[in-house]
Each structure stands twice: as C-alpha cells, then as structure tokens.
Motif scaffolding. Structure first.
Motif, PDB file in Angstrom:
ATOM      1  N   ALA A 148       0.623  -1.155  -0.125  1.00 29.74           N
ATOM      2  CA  ALA A 148       0.092   0.116  -0.131  1.00 29.74           C
ATOM      3  C   ALA A 148       0.849   1.407  -0.088  1.00 29.74           C
ATOM      4  N   ALA A 149       2.034   1.312   0.784  1.00 26.82           N
ATOM      5  CA  ALA A 149       2.824   2.393   0.783  1.00 26.82           C
ATOM      6  C   ALA A 149       3.621   2.322  -0.563  1.00 26.82           C
ATOM      7  N   ALA A 150       3.945   1.353  -1.318  1.00 24.29           N
ATOM      8  CA  ALA A 150       4.711   1.463  -2.469  1.00 24.29           C
ATOM      9  C   ALA A 150       3.874   2.093  -3.492  1.00 24.29           C
ATOM     10  N   ALA A 151       2.538   1.861  -3.399  1.00 21.35           N
ATOM     11  CA  ALA A 151       1.245   2.283  -4.500  1.00 21.35           C
ATOM     12  C   ALA A 151       1.279   3.704  -4.152  1.00 21.35           C
ATOM     13  N   LEU A 152       1.407   4.333  -2.945  1.00 18.51           N
ATOM     14  CA  LEU A 152       1.340   5.812  -2.836  1.00 18.51           C
ATOM     15  C   LEU A 152       2.573   6.515  -3.254  1.00 18.51           C
ATOM     16  N   ALA A 153       3.657   5.877  -3.190  1.00 21.43           N
ATOM     17  CA  ALA A 153       4.804   6.170  -3.656  1.00 21.43           C
ATOM     18  C   ALA A 153       4.974   6.431  -5.154  1.00 21.43           C
ATOM     19  N   VAL A 154       4.447   5.438  -5.870  1.00 24.99           N
ATOM     20  CA  VAL A 154       4.005   5.340  -7.346  1.00 24.99           C
ATOM     21  C   VAL A 154       3.264   6.541  -7.551  1.00 24.99           C
ATOM     22  N   GLN A 155       2.187   6.905  -7.073  1.00 19.63           N
ATOM     23  CA  GLN A 155       1.193   7.786  -7.328  1.00 19.63           C
ATOM     24  C   GLN A 155       1.817   9.234  -7.284  1.00 19.63           C
ATOM     25  N   GLU A 156       2.576   9.416  -6.150  1.00 20.50           N
ATOM     26  CA  GLU A 156       3.181  10.492  -5.921  1.00 20.50           C
ATOM     27  C   GLU A 156       4.395  10.924  -7.085  1.00 20.50           C
ATOM     28  N   SER A 157       5.101   9.780  -7.265  1.00 24.35           N
ATOM     29  CA  SER A 157       6.043   9.789  -8.547  1.00 24.35           C
ATOM     30  C   SER A 157       5.320  10.661 -10.105  1.00 24.35           C
ATOM     31  N   ASN A 158       4.163   9.755 -10.168  1.00 24.66           N
ATOM     32  CA  ASN A 158       3.343  10.048 -11.471  1.00 24.66           C
ATOM     33  C   ASN A 158       2.908  11.474 -11.175  1.00 24.66           C
ATOM     34  N   ILE A 159       2.531  12.106 -10.106  1.00 23.54           N
ATOM     35  CA  ILE A 159       2.064  13.436 -10.077  1.00 23.54           C
ATOM     36  C   ILE A 159       3.265  14.443 -10.573  1.00 23.54           C
ATOM     37  N   LYS A 160       4.174  14.164  -9.993  1.00 26.46           N
ATOM     38  CA  LYS A 160       5.434  15.010 -10.358  1.00 26.46           C
ATOM     39  C   LYS A 160       5.860  14.915 -11.431  1.00 26.46           C
ATOM     40  N   LYS A 161       5.834  13.775 -12.220  1.00 32.03           N
ATOM     41  CA  LYS A 161       5.892  13.900 -13.551  1.00 32.03           C
ATOM     42  C   LYS A 161       5.133  14.621 -14.555  1.00 32.03           C
ATOM     43  N   GLU A 162       3.893  14.716 -14.249  1.00 34.21           N
ATOM     44  CA  GLU A 162       2.781  15.509 -14.876  1.00 34.21           C
ATOM     45  C   GLU A 162       3.054  16.881 -14.641  1.00 34.21           C
ATOM     46  N   LEU A 163       3.551  17.345 -13.382  1.00 36.22           N
ATOM     47  CA  LEU A 163       3.660  18.718 -12.922  1.00 36.22           C
ATOM     48  C   LEU A 163       5.190  19.038 -13.271  1.00 36.22           C
ATOM     49  N   SER A 164       5.626  18.546 -14.318  1.00 32.31           N
ATOM     50  CA  SER A 164       7.101  18.899 -14.410  1.00 32.31           C
ATOM     51  C   SER A 164       7.359  20.237 -15.031  1.00 32.31           C
ATOM     52  N   VAL A 165       6.385  20.719 -15.832  1.00 29.96           N
ATOM     53  CA  VAL A 165       6.278  22.014 -16.463  1.00 29.96           C
ATOM     54  C   VAL A 165       6.245  23.155 -15.214  1.00 29.96           C
ATOM     55  N   LEU A 166       5.206  22.872 -14.319  1.00 29.24           N
ATOM     56  CA  LEU A 166       5.116  23.873 -13.396  1.00 29.24           C
ATOM     57  C   LEU A 166       6.546  23.734 -12.369  1.00 29.24           C
ATOM     58  N   LEU A 167       6.849  22.810 -12.187  1.00 27.05           N
ATOM     59  CA  LEU A 167       8.184  22.547 -11.435  1.00 27.05           C
ATOM     60  C   LEU A 167       9.415  23.431 -11.775  1.00 27.05           C
ATOM     61  N   VAL A 168       9.470  23.280 -13.455  1.00 26.93           N
ATOM     62  CA  VAL A 168      10.555  24.035 -13.990  1.00 26.93           C
ATOM     63  C   VAL A 168      10.234  25.623 -13.948  1.00 26.93           C
ATOM     64  N   ALA A 169       8.980  25.931 -13.816  1.00 30.51           N
ATOM     65  CA  ALA A 169       8.710  27.503 -13.637  1.00 30.51           C
ATOM     66  C   ALA A 169       8.963  27.673 -12.380  1.00 30.51           C
ATOM     67  N   LYS A 170       8.787  27.038 -11.473  1.00 33.70           N
ATOM     68  CA  LYS A 170       9.294  27.388  -9.838  1.00 33.70           C
ATOM     69  C   LYS A 170      10.628  27.493  -9.673  1.00 33.70           C
ATOM     70  N   LEU A 171      11.439  26.687 -10.346  1.00 32.00           N
ATOM     71  CA  LEU A 171      13.012  26.810 -10.575  1.00 32.00           C
ATOM     72  C   LEU A 171      13.492  28.058 -11.258  1.00 32.00           C
ATOM     73  N   THR A 172      12.789  28.477 -12.108  1.00 28.78           N
ATOM     74  CA  THR A 172      12.880  29.553 -13.082  1.00 28.78           C
ATOM     75  C   THR A 172      12.701  30.972 -12.258  1.00 28.78           C
ATOM     76  N   LYS A 173      11.760  31.048 -11.608  1.00 28.38           N
ATOM     77  CA  LYS A 173      11.297  31.966 -10.592  1.00 28.38           C
ATOM     78  C   LYS A 173      12.330  32.345  -9.448  1.00 28.38           C
ATOM     79  N   LEU A 174      12.940  31.123  -9.059  1.00 28.20           N
ATOM     80  CA  LEU A 174      13.650  31.217  -7.957  1.00 28.20           C
ATOM     81  C   LEU A 174      15.015  31.769  -8.236  1.00 28.20           C
ATOM     82  N   LEU A 175      15.361  31.357  -9.407  1.00 20.63           N
ATOM     83  CA  LEU A 175      16.709  31.945 -10.058  1.00 20.63           C
ATOM     84  C   LEU A 175      16.522  33.158 -10.371  1.00 20.63           C
ATOM     85  N   MET A 176      15.359  33.614 -10.758  1.00 18.83           N
ATOM     86  CA  MET A 176      15.169  34.981 -11.292  1.00 18.83           C
ATOM     87  C   MET A 176      15.266  36.183  -9.988  1.00 18.83           C
ATOM     88  N   LEU A 177      14.884  35.464  -8.790  1.00 18.02           N
ATOM     89  CA  LEU A 177      14.979  36.267  -7.836  1.00 18.02           C
ATOM     90  C   LEU A 177      16.353  36.687  -7.302  1.00 18.02           C
TER      91      LEU A 177
END
Length: 499
Positions: A148-177
């Motif tokens: 059950a815990a491994a299934a939650l880890a896989v679900q979390e990893s999939n969500i981060k892959k889907e939000l990769s564009v937003l994560l790149v924008a966060k890193l860009t804004k941090l560097l721009m500060l």
C-alpha cells in the motif's frame, strides 16, 4: 550645623514632568552641571522600532506543524528506501543513518519500524557467502515498504512527472529572484521537498531542460544557473481581493483597517507602522534588485516581504521552515534579522513555534478554519499516507487488545472489562511485562493537544506480546500485515491498489 545653600526651582517645567510623581529637579546656582530641558523631537517610525513584536498563537495553523512532526520519521525512512535501487535496506546499514532519521541513542530502529506496520514490513535475506563461513548462511533483517505504501509512492512520482512544467517554472522564478541568476544546489536541496521537487531534480529535471538551466562550478560548490530570462514569469504573486462587507451601499471605511486573522489584536504603534507600510507602492522583487534600495529602510523591507511571499506561494503547503529561508539571505537580498521581519508582519505571515524549528505560513493562503484555500495534488497523497499510518495504529491496538483478552481470566465487571490477567507479565492496563511500559501513542487521535513530537519519544515499547508470537512462528509480525493487504494487491503490477 549643616551647610545650607540657596536653591531655586524652575517654574516652567516640561510637559513630561507634569504627569509624573517625581519631584521637580533642583538646580544649584552657579553649578557647572546645569540641567537643561530640550524639546524632544517627534518619534519617527522606523523599521527597527518593532523588532520585538509578540507572536500570537494560532491553534488551527499549529495543527499542520504538529501533524507533520508526527510523520517525520515515516517520511525520512520512506525517502531512504526509495533512494535505493531495490527499495529496501538492511537494518545494520540503516543504523548508520540515525542522524538523518533524528533518532536518539536510546531509541531502537527496529521498535520504530514496528510502530508503522502498514508503512514498513520486515523480511530476511541471506548474507552473501564469505570465505570464513561459506557453508553457513545467516539471515539478515531488512525493511521495505508495504504494497500500500509503495502504491502511494508510485502515485506521488506520477504526479510530479505530470507537473514537471510547473516545477520548471518554480525553479526559473527562484533563479530570477537572485541578482546573479544562480543558486547553490545544496541550498535548493533543502527547499526542494517543500516546493514539490523530486529527489532527483538535479539529474533529471535540470538536465532535461538545457535551454533554461545549466550547472556551474563555484568556490562554494556546484550551482544551478539560469540560461535565459523569462519575462512572462517576472510578475509578483497577486494579492487576494478584498472581501465584500455585505453592505447595501458600499461606502469607504471611516477608519483604516488591517486584514488580520481572527483573534489577533495589535498595539497602536504596531498598527501605525503597518498602515504606513501598506501605503507604500508595491515593489516587484524580480525587477528591483536589493542593492538599489537603502538598507533597513521601509522600501527594502517591502521588497524582502515580497520575496518571502513569492517563495511561500511556490511551496506545496504554503509554508516552510524559517531556517530554509535564512539559507538564501545573501542570494535574495533578505535582511540579517529575517525572523524579526517576518514577525513584524502578521497580516502577511504567521510564525509557528511548534517543533524544534520555527515554521512560517502564508496567511492569505488559509481560511479562518486553518484549511488551504487551494489544495495541491501532492497533498492528497500525503493525506492518504497519514490515513495509512492511522490504520497501522488501529491495527496495533486491536492486536494488543486481542492478546490481552486471550490472557484474561474469570473476573469481569458489569461493563465487560477484565479485572484479572494470567501470570504472563502484565501488570494491568498501565504496563507490559510488569515494567510499567505503556504502548506507544502516536497522538493522531489528539491532534488538538498540540504536543511537540519529533518522530521519537522517551517512552519505551517492548512489545513482548509480539516477540512471544515471533518465537512460535519464526516470522516477523509485519508479514501478517502484508497478508492482510493482499486483498488489494494487483497481481499484474505487484503493487497494491491505492487506498
């Protein structure tokens, strides 16, 4: 006879002496030390005048920190296991990570693992054959995630892959500060979990976008540098709209008001400072470098508050540790007394004193009940993890209750409560094995008690009823948990279905 000198009293006393119980000053004639009264200038409102602002507790916001502290051990051990290729670790190797797991010297890692049967399970593998004992294979104890815990880890990893564009924008804004458009990777690793970045963002996320990021060597270590400026992201976080007062005729307020959280009252001097602070025009931290503003000025503090607000707005839970922000003081042009600046602005931030380190919240992101106005997708996975931990606690209670009932004899009260036990080491409901050692309480049923918890406790939990069963069965009781969860296991994938 005492020497008497003629004295004279000053007639025109300052206003400050008229409202005091002290006597009027006595002035000796022809004295070189004449007392002169000068009219004091009106007090100028400065930034440093409110460095010791009082923190008013918010129980609804402290509850989030308390819950985070209760699953800190689970999250840290979970990260360690997921970092390994086969997602398991032998206990003799895990014992070297006590500092990372924040375990005291008297706390056993095995006991901590057995407190979470729905998250971790124990199993044995044989030692590799050695020349000295090539004919004898001794089993070694290992720990891994439950299905059950491994299934939650896989679900979390999939969500981060889907939000990769937003994560790149966060890193860009941090560097721009940053004025130099670069940040050390070691500092980003501290803030990465709060931003929702994956553990391998340095090797996967950054290298996958060479047109935006590149790694450079500095005298302080490897750093991430911004390649191209994105003008679309160079905009401040919008402020929330003013709440409607529900009036028939919307008239302007006769007196100024601050948008403070419920139950917070400030002194008049503090309110005047915040009124003056609010009248200053908003400063965009992306287009205004910190060097262009005078240090310890209200304008510089306006920009520093905007920087902290931008960072908190990028986090998943709209909060982080103050220690994480202090790592970026020189990078973002923040003041040295950063914590005092945050405390001075309760209309923007809230500092929680729960836990070993203070946390800072973005007040506008939470409602009056302490709930996030917009819930992130990763928070849903975290709530499932908390529910899984609570299921494990309920399972341990049921096992303990069943073991006690099997060893009860004879005398029961009218409510069905057993008052006698067999001679198996019980000393009543207060202890196990006659040592007065109570079962460990994770505290999930009493989150509103707001007791600090750091994943460890000073009380012991010998679990003698479990060890007695292990001697008879020869297996670990966590294996029974995996059999209970086998109903939800998907035979094709090998993982259990998400709860």
């Amino acid at each position: 006879m005492a020497l008497c000198l003629p004295i004279s009293f000053k007639k025109d006393l300052p206003r400050d002496w008229s409202n005091t119980l002290l006597p009027a000053p006595i002035i000796l004639p022809n004295s070189p030390h004449q007392i002169s009264f000068k009219c004091s200038k009106p007090a100028v409102l400065s930034v440093t005048c409110l460095s010791h602002a009082k923190i008013v507790r918010s129980p609804v916001l402290d509850r989030h920190v308390t819950r985070q502290n209760k699953i800190r051990f689970v999250q840290k051990l979970r990260i360690l296991l997921l970092s390994k290729p086969k997602h398991f670790m032998p206990l003799h190797i895990l014992s070297r990570c006590r500092a990372y797991l924040a375990l005291p010297t008297k706390r056993s890692i095995l006991r901590m693992i057995r407190r979470y049967p729905t998250i971790f399970e124990l199993f044995t593998i044989p030692y590799p054959p050695l020349p000295c004992n090539a004919t004898k294979l001794c089993p070694q104890l290992c720990v891994r995630l439950t299905p059950a815990a491994a299934a939650l880890a896989v679900q979390e990893s999939n969500i981060k892959k889907e939000l990769s564009v937003l994560l790149v924008a966060k890193l860009t804004k941090l560097l721009m500060l940053s004025p130099y458009r670069r940040l050390l990777l070691s500092k980003l690793a501290h803030l990465g979990p709060d931003l929702g970045l994956p553990e391998n963002f340095r090797s996967r996320l950054c290298n996958a976008h060479p047109s935006k990021f590149r790694t450079v060597d500095t005298s302080y270590g490897r750093a991430l540098e911004l390649v191209s400026w994105d003008a679309e992201l160079a905009s401040s976080l919008p402020y929330p709209a003013a709440c409607s007062r529900g009036l028939i005729v919307d008239r302007p307020l006769k007196f100024k008001q601050l948008n403070l959280r419920r139950g917070l009252n400030l002194k008049r001097r503090h309110e005047e400072f915040l009124f003056k602070f609010g009248e200053i025009e908003d400063i965009c931290p992306y287009n205004t470098p910190a060097n262009d503003l005078e240090k310890e000025s209200i304008e510089a503090e306006k920009r520093a508050c905007a920087v902290v607000r931008e960072i908190l707005g990028m986090t998943v839970e709209k909060r982080t540790l103050i220690d994480h922000l202090t790592h970026f003081r020189k990078d973002f042009g923040l003041p040295n007394k950063l914590r005092g600046m945050i405390v001075r602005h309760p209309e923007l931030f809230y500092v929680s004193l729960k836990g070993q380190r203070d946390s800072v919240f973005l007040v506008e992101a939470y409602n009056d009940n302490g709930l996030l106005r917009e819930k992130h997708e990763l928070l849903i996975v975290k709530e499932k993890l908390v529910n899984l931990v609570m299921e494990g606690k309920k399972l341990r209670r049921d096992r303990k209750k069943a073991f006690r009932m099997n060893n009860c004899v004879g005398e029961y009260t009218n409510e069905g409560v057993c008052t006698k036990f067999k001679d198996v080491g019980y000393a009543g409901d207060d202890g196990i094995g006659g040592d007065g050692v109570d079962d460990y309480d994770d505290g999930f049923d009493s989150l509103f008690d707001f007791e600090d918890f750091d994943g460890t406790s000073d009380d012991e939990d010998d679990d003698e009823y479990d060890s007695a069963e292990l001697e008879g069965k020869g297996i670990f009781w966590a294996a029974d948990v995996s059999s209970l969860l086998s109903e939800n296991r998907d035979d094709s994938s090998g993982y259990s279905k998400p709860w």
